[in-house]
Design a protein around this motif. Structure first.
Motif, mmCIF file in Angstrom:
data_model
loop_
_atom_site.group_PDB
_atom_site.id
_atom_site.type_symbol
_atom_site.label_atom_id
_atom_site.label_comp_id
_atom_site.label_asym_id
_atom_site.label_seq_id
_atom_site.Cartn_x
_atom_site.Cartn_y
_atom_site.Cartn_z
ATOM 1 N N UNK A 171 18.695 22.400 99.719
ATOM 2 C CA UNK A 171 18.834 20.948 99.867
ATOM 3 C C UNK A 171 19.199 20.242 98.564
ATOM 4 N N UNK A 172 18.915 20.855 97.423
ATOM 5 C CA UNK A 172 19.279 20.251 96.140
ATOM 6 C C UNK A 172 20.735 20.446 95.776
ATOM 7 N N UNK A 173 21.511 21.175 96.619
ATOM 8 C CA UNK A 173 22.929 21.351 96.375
ATOM 9 C C UNK A 173 23.268 22.485 95.420
ATOM 10 N N UNK A 174 22.335 23.431 95.225
ATOM 11 C CA UNK A 174 22.594 24.573 94.359
ATOM 12 C C UNK A 174 22.436 25.852 95.169
ATOM 13 N N UNK A 175 23.020 26.915 94.655
ATOM 14 C CA UNK A 175 22.923 28.207 95.329
ATOM 15 C C UNK A 175 21.497 28.733 95.219
ATOM 16 N N UNK A 176 20.974 29.341 96.290
ATOM 17 C CA UNK A 176 19.623 29.908 96.219
ATOM 18 C C UNK A 176 19.576 31.066 95.227
ATOM 19 N N UNK A 177 18.410 31.392 94.702
ATOM 20 C CA UNK A 177 18.311 32.445 93.685
ATOM 21 C C UNK A 177 18.680 33.814 94.254
ATOM 22 N N UNK A 178 19.208 34.674 93.390
ATOM 23 C CA UNK A 178 19.545 36.036 93.777
ATOM 24 C C UNK A 178 18.574 37.012 93.134
ATOM 25 N N UNK A 179 18.299 38.090 93.838
ATOM 26 C CA UNK A 179 17.352 39.076 93.332
ATOM 27 C C UNK A 179 17.960 39.833 92.150
ATOM 28 N N UNK A 180 17.300 39.905 91.027
ATOM 29 C CA UNK A 180 17.854 40.616 89.870
ATOM 30 C C UNK A 180 17.870 42.121 90.109
ATOM 31 N N UNK A 181 18.773 42.797 89.413
ATOM 32 C CA UNK A 181 18.856 44.248 89.533
ATOM 33 C C UNK A 181 17.711 44.914 88.777
#
Length: 354
Positions: A171-181
């Motif tokens: 909802x804040x207009x940013x991409x959701x976090x991705x899981x780090x390798x």
């Protein structure tokens, strides 16, 4: 730009990026075919062939470069490789130009597009160095890795464009976090790159049949090998590396290094599958990695036992390409899992708030 125009542009971008993946695979295989039929120096100059954009007749070729007699078949194979590689470069430019109006949109992969453009330009330079440095193994190997990098960037761009088209933002207009390798993922990726580089080193030094027989090499489990010469990366350039310059023990060391690398890579992929098999999103790609590895191992053994037939050597390269794609998709599935979960949680919170 209207929303409808943006959607049409985005559909074209997704289609072109997917075409780029397929086209790059074709260019890689044409390049491998060029080397396997000894056509890497079919044209002694670059970017033309004996000073022309098409293969000339024997008289004109002799007048341009008397010390390099024309071999018509090899020259045409080399020029076809240059034509398709140039077309690939035009496709990259088209993607960058078409995507420029969307570059300021949140989560649009503009950086990936620019990286793709930069790598394709470097790859073109390595294509020139392959000829001007007379098939220097370092350049030939890096040229292969560069081709795979272009393919991966096309694939990553396509996946990012699909994600962008899906509008998966918080909802804040940013991409959701991705899981780090994790370190295990990093190790498996590093070993895959190293094994492909070893394969390129085997090919560029003509060490594919340095060992007769499998699992032994020339009737021995540990034959005579010259590791320092086989992996001497700072040797001088030229005069010509067609058919290689290394002695038998050095080529044997390269072949054995590739075999040992395959064993270590297989162990890392097995550990990766065992560690993450419980995750449904990863299971198809982990299974693909395991299956492709087994097929690739079989192709490598067959190449040795059958004395490196052309069609089998091409299949072995295609297997390496497929492994790279499967690894990239597994990494994508791993990283996206947390983003999807975060987006779902965010959506739930929004509904509760409403």
């Amino acid at each position: 730009m209207t929303n409808e125009a943006s959607r049409r542009r985005l559909r074209r971008l997704m289609a072109l990026s997917l075409v780029g993946v397929v086209f790059t695979v074709a260019v890689i295989l044409v390049g491998v075919f060029t080397r396997l039929v000894d056509a890497g120096l079919g044209c002694p100059d670059w970017p033309g062939c004996y000073g022309r954009l098409v293969v000339p007749d024997e008289t004109r070729a002799l007048a341009h470069t008397p010390e390099a007699p024309l071999e018509t078949f090899q020259a045409w194979v080399e020029m076809v490789h240059r034509y398709v590689a140039s077309a690939l470069g035009l496709l990259v430019i088209a993607l960058v130009v078409l995507g420029a109006p969307l570059r300021r949109r949140p989560d649009y992969p503009w950086g990936v597009s620019l990286a793709l453009l930069a790598v394709i330009l470097v790859q073109g330079a390595f294509g020139a160095f392959t000829v001007t440095l007379k098939l220097w193994p370092q350049v030939v190997t890096l040229h292969l890795l560069g081709g795979l990098s272009v393919m991966l960037l096309f694939l990553w761009l396509h996946l990012r464009l699909r994600r962008f088209a899906g509008g998966r933002l918080t909802p804040g207009g940013v991409a959701p976090p991705r899981r780090p390798l994790t370190p295990l993922w990093g190790l498996a990726m590093l070993l895959l790159v190293a094994q492909i580089a070893l394969g390129g080193w085997v090919s560029s030094n003509y060490a594919g049949i340095a060992c007769q027989g499998f699992p032994t090499c020339n009737g021995q489990w540990w034959p005579a090998m010259d590791w320092s010469e086989g992996f001497h990366l700072t040797q001088s350039v030229g005069p010509n590396y067609l058919h290689g310059q290394l002695h038998a023990d050095a080529r044997t060391a390269i072949q054995m290094g590739h075999r040992l690398g395959a064993l270590v890579l297989g162990l890392s992929l097995l550990l990766l599958a065992m560690r993450h098999w419980h995750e449904a999103r990863l299971r198809p790609w982990l299974g693909a990695l395991a299956g492709l590895y087994v097929v690739q191992l079989g192709l490598g053994i067959a190449n040795v036992l059958l004395w490196l037939p052309l069609w089998l050597a091409l299949l072995h390269t295609a297997g390496a390409v497929a492994l790279v794609i499967a690894m990239a998709m597994a990494v994508w599935a791993w990283r996206e899992a947390e983003g999807v979960s975060a987006l779902q949680q965010s959506t739930k919170k929004e509904w509760v708030h409403v």
